[in-house]
Design an enzyme around this catalytic site. Structure first.
Site, short mmCIF file in Angstrom:
data_model
loop_
_atom_site.label_atom_id
_atom_site.label_comp_id
_atom_site.label_asym_id
_atom_site.label_seq_id
_atom_site.Cartn_x
_atom_site.Cartn_y
_atom_site.Cartn_z
N GLY A 601 -65.20 -45.90 57.00
CA GLY A 601 -65.77 -45.48 55.73
C GLY A 601 -65.11 -44.22 55.23
N ASP A 743 -81.96 -43.12 55.89
CA ASP A 743 -81.20 -44.35 55.63
C ASP A 743 -81.29 -45.29 56.82
OD1 ASP A 743 -77.73 -45.26 54.90
OD2 ASP A 743 -79.63 -46.13 54.22
#
Length: 887
Positions: A601, A743
């Site tokens: 990422g 999250d």
């Protein structure tokens, strides 16, 4: 003033070192949409090899547009190894292109055609086409996996082109359609090719160093001709030429180098060809004329008698301990028409034998009109190495004849200029006075706009204080949507961007989407009992809803992302105070023992990489248990901060290291080591061999007859419960520290041997899960399908909101991650559903009971989604309940 414009100034060349100078074109910054989605590229400049119908013509191949039948589609089915079909874009001038975006044909749910793979060809003159290859030589680019999501891919190396072709590639016969966008910036250098001797190989005692130009796009035999390559890719080499910025490449990759033994004349000759005749000079005027990156100024300059003056900069290696030095002497010749000028300019820099750092050497060229420059660089030692050559552009007055262009650009792209025109002082004074006046007016307008925004913000904040205490942390934002739902299209309201170019930063899972589709999140308004006078005092852009449900307005953004793109834990100030008094007991790890495997990422200031670490066992405490032999590499995740990150980002990164160093739980990813003695700063964390739980479960099936028939791998119900219990255990530990994850989802849980689960935090940065996040104003991202109603509407993140997310995560697990939560709802409908939770009139929609889920387990899920946060169970209670369910 007149003497500044005298064309008979003495021509000279000077050269100085600029240690802090960077390349003129920075690929990390040069990421602006070039006009497919925004409409700046007109229909007549978009063409294709064929079209399936008039409604799927090339002009409909615009990213994020649904006009016509929703995309460009070729006439015939694309077959393997058939590269005859293409979508072509004419940018009308040269651009430095760093990024491409693709999308399939969705057409409001009617279409389902997309391109799984494609190649790119490009051209600078429309006659010679070049196939793009990445730095490892691969041509095929991975495209789309569905018809609605936008996939953004870096072009590394970047390309310099006017014409670009997208060419669909398949491994089986299929119908394909495409929508595309290009990202980059204008190629101000004007350089269209350089010719130079081919780079050579240096033989060191330990290994060879290959100093060839591996991305050169011209002809390479004994020399390089009619192309561009590493000397113009925006990447400057490291001080140690045996290392490289790029992973998985050979020693010396950053540099093109030559040995003096191969050049009896004592110099290397490089010729540079430009797009037109240019005025190479160092003459300068007022600073406000130097705004070369402002689009409006660039377009008006040719009309007011301004032209480009260029200062060449050469990035050289100076590792004199290995017999490498910057050039000793340079001689440059100029060509305007067909002949080279007889008199060259030359200069000899001071040889530096004290500082081994690579550096830019800046060469300012004096009043030479030319379309080509030929420079002879003389050796100062056994080797000479260059990594970047740029032509820094300013703007300057001239009164010289501008020769016609020598490239194949159409006449309408070349500004007409009067060869007899002379600049006189009176006109110059008037021109400068007008420009100064315009700037003062613009500054005044900006000040007025900012003042109005600040004043409106103060009024809004004052009105918010009148609301109930529970509503003080309201979240209300004008937002941009990223992509589409995985299962259906999203209803969006279109609004034109008021900027010609929107900058695309590497913030998100791959990169932020350049969206023109604007929608809004709700904000809490007055309750039904609030006086009407208060309602009328608000901005006329807000609409009050009678029952106190949130209304639309603008306010602050809640940004969950950290500097490397993952979510950041929310930590109370009291807890941070306790942490601040302790030292981080984490060892420094030799970064040379890390082997890059894959980029997981990316964020605004850093990246997350999957790596193998050799000898990691020596850096482990006894509490870390690795079932891996000492001589075997350990799989790790490496969060890396870019060396150009600002001070705040570095502080946040170090703070994250301090936080991660305190987390010691069997079900939480741990910080193993760091690399902080030199840039780039790195933190090394655990990574599990089976990847994340979302991908793991999606590859498996529940035990049963169907799995036996399909021969698919299975996971038992007991193992599902075991994994859920471990997640609850890890969250119980975080909540005991008052940490809020913010999250929690299966994408942020990693799977090891024997169904071991560890909670991680970098799912937000991954392109794979871009569809799980709601994009806000091009920067912040929110996982709204996992968020509690108070987090979406109020911006309140607590352990209770983590409990809500745990219920959604449990729902994912029992569905084997085959479906996105609330897949039948658009993002906007998910947000509207949170309003139903606020009203609590029994109209809210809950996630349905999974087929494999017993009533007792679904009752646990429903308890996680109670409207009143105080009524939700604690993670201690949830963990105990799940343990009791175990056989």
């Amino acid at each position: 003033m007149k003497h500044l414009l005298d064309t008979h100034l003495h021509r000279f060349l000077f050269l100085h070192l600029l240690g802090a100078v960077t390349s003129q074109v920075n690929p990390d910054v040069c990421r602006y949409p070039l006009g497919m989605s925004g409409g700046q590229i007109q229909d007549e400049y978009i063409s294709a090899s064929s079209q399936w119908s008039e409604s799927t013509a090339a002009r409909y191949g615009r990213l994020n547009c649904e006009e016509g039948d929703g995309a460009w589609c070729p006439e015939i089915t694309v077959e393997p190894d058939n590269l005859t079909e293409f979508l072509q874009i004419d940018l009308r001038s040269l651009y430095f292109i760093t990024l491409v975006g693709t999308q399939g044909r969705h057409a409001g749910g009617i279409g389902n055609e997309f391109t799984q793979m494609y190649k790119i060809k490009y051209s600078r003159d429309g006659s010679r086409w070049i196939s793009w290859r990445n730095r490892q030589g691969k041509q095929v680019i991975e495209g789309n996996r569905n018809a609605y999501d936008i996939v953004l891919k870096d072009l590394d190396p970047p390309i310099i082109a006017r014409f670009v072709r997208f060419m669909p590639v398949t491994d089986h016969s299929m119908n394909v359609c495409m929508r595309v966008e290009l990202y980059g910036c204008e190629w101000l250098d004007g350089l269209v090719s350089y010719n130079a001797p081919a780079g050579e190989q240096m033989k060191l005692p330990t290994h060879p160093v290959y100093l060839n130009d591996s991305v050169y796009d011209g002809a390479v035999i004994h020399s390089m001709t009619e192309g561009l390559g590493q000397l113009t890719d925006g990447q400057c080499g490291l001080d140690d030429f045996t290392l490289s910025h790029i992973y998985n490449v050979w020693p010396g990759y950053d540099y093109v180098g030559w040995s003096n033994e191969s050049f009896p004349s004592g110099f290397v000759e490089i010729m540079f060809e430009f797009d037109r005749v240019r005025n190479f000079t160092t003459m300068k005027v007022s600073s406000f004329l130097k705004r070369k990156n402002n689009l409006k100024w660039k377009r008006v300059l040719p009309l007011i008698g301004l032209t480009t003056c260029v200062c060449v900069q050469v990035h050289c290696n100076n590792r004199f301990s290995r017999q490498v030095k910057a050039f000793r002497h340079v001689v440059c010749y100029f060509r305007s028409d067909s002949d080279w000028e007889p008199t060259p300019v030359s200069f000899s820099p001071v040889v530096d034998e004290k500082n081994p750092s690579a550096r830019f050497i800046s060469v300012s060229l004096a009043n030479h009109m030319a379309s080509a420059i030929k420079c002879q660089f003389y050796f100062a030692d056994a080797w000479m190495m260059f990594s970047e050559i740029t032509f820094q552009s300013d703007t300057d007055m001239y009164n010289t004849t501008v020769a016609p262009p020598t490239t194949k650009l159409p006449p309408n792209l070349i500004p007409e200029e009067d060869p007899t025109h002379k600049v006189d002082d009176s006109n110059t004074r008037i021109l400068i006075g007008c420009l100064v006046a315009i700037i003062f007016i613009l500054v005044a307008i900006i000040v007025i706009i900012l003042w109005r925004q600040v004043w409106q913000k103060m009024l809004e904040k004052a009105s918010r204080r009148m609301l109930d205490d529970e509503l003080t942390a309201s979240l209300s934002i004008q937002s941009e949507t990223f992509g589409y739902n995985h299962n259906q299209s999203r209803t969006l309201s279109e609004q034109e961007s008021n900027s010609t170019y929107e900058r695309i930063f590497p913030l998100g899972p791959d990169y932020q989407e350049p969206s023109r589709l604007i929608c809004k999140l709700p904000e809490f308004a007055q309750s039904s009992e609030e006086p009407a006078s208060t309602a009328t005092s608000k901005s006329n852009t807000t609409t009050v809803v009678q029952d106190g449900v949130p209304h639309y307005a603008e306010a602050d953004i809640v940004n969950l992302q950290g500097v490397t793109g993952g979510n950041t834990y929310a930590i109370p100030a009291v807890t941070m105070d306790l942490l601040s008094g302790k030292d981080v007991a984490v060892e420094e790890f030799p970064r040379k023992l890390l082997t890059f495997k894959e980029k997981l990422g990316e964020g605004q200031f850093g990246e997350v990489h999957l790596c193998e670490a050799e000898g990691m066992q020596e850096f482990m405490n006894e509490e870390y248990l690795f079932d891996i032999p000492e001589d075997q590499a350990v799989l790790v995740a490496v969060k890396m901060l870019r060396s150009d990150a600002n001070k705040n980002a570095r502080n946040d990164f170090l703070k994250e290291i301090k936080i991660m160093s305190r987390l010691k739980d069997p079900n939480i990813i741990r910080l193993l080591a760091v690399c902080i003695y030199s840039d780039p700063l790195c933190m090394i964390t655990e990574y599990m061999e089976n990847g994340d739980l979302n991908q793991f479960l999606s590859r498996h099936e529940p035990e049963g007859q169907l799995a036996l028939l399909s021969n698919a791998p299975t996971v038992s119900f007991n193992n599902l419960c075991y994994m859920a219990t471990q997640i609850a255990s890890g969250m119980k530990y975080l909540s005991s520290l008052n940490f809020v994850h913010r999250d929690l989802a299966t994408r942020n849980c990693l799977v090891g041997k024997n169904y071991t689960i560890k909670i991680a935090d970098f799912g937000m940065s991954r392109n794979l899960y871009s569809g799980d996040y709601y994009r806000i104003q091009g920067r912040a991202v929110l996982p709204i399908r996992w968020m509690s109603w108070e987090s979406i509407l109020l911006g309140k993140f607590t352990t209770a909101s983590d409990m809500w997310a745990f219920g959604v995560t449990l729902w994912e697990i029992l569905n084997f991650c085959k479906e996105q939560p609330y897949s039948q709802l658009t993002d906007e409908q998910v947000i509207e559903n949170t309003g139903e939770f606020f009203r609590d009139q029994k109209r809210q929609i809950y996630l349905p009971q999974p087929v494999l889920c017993p009533d007792s387990l679904y009752k646990i899920m429903l308890s996680c989604w109670k409207r009143n946060a105080k009524e939700r169970p604690s993670f201690q209670e949830i963990h105990k309940a799940l343990v009791d369910l175990q056989p």
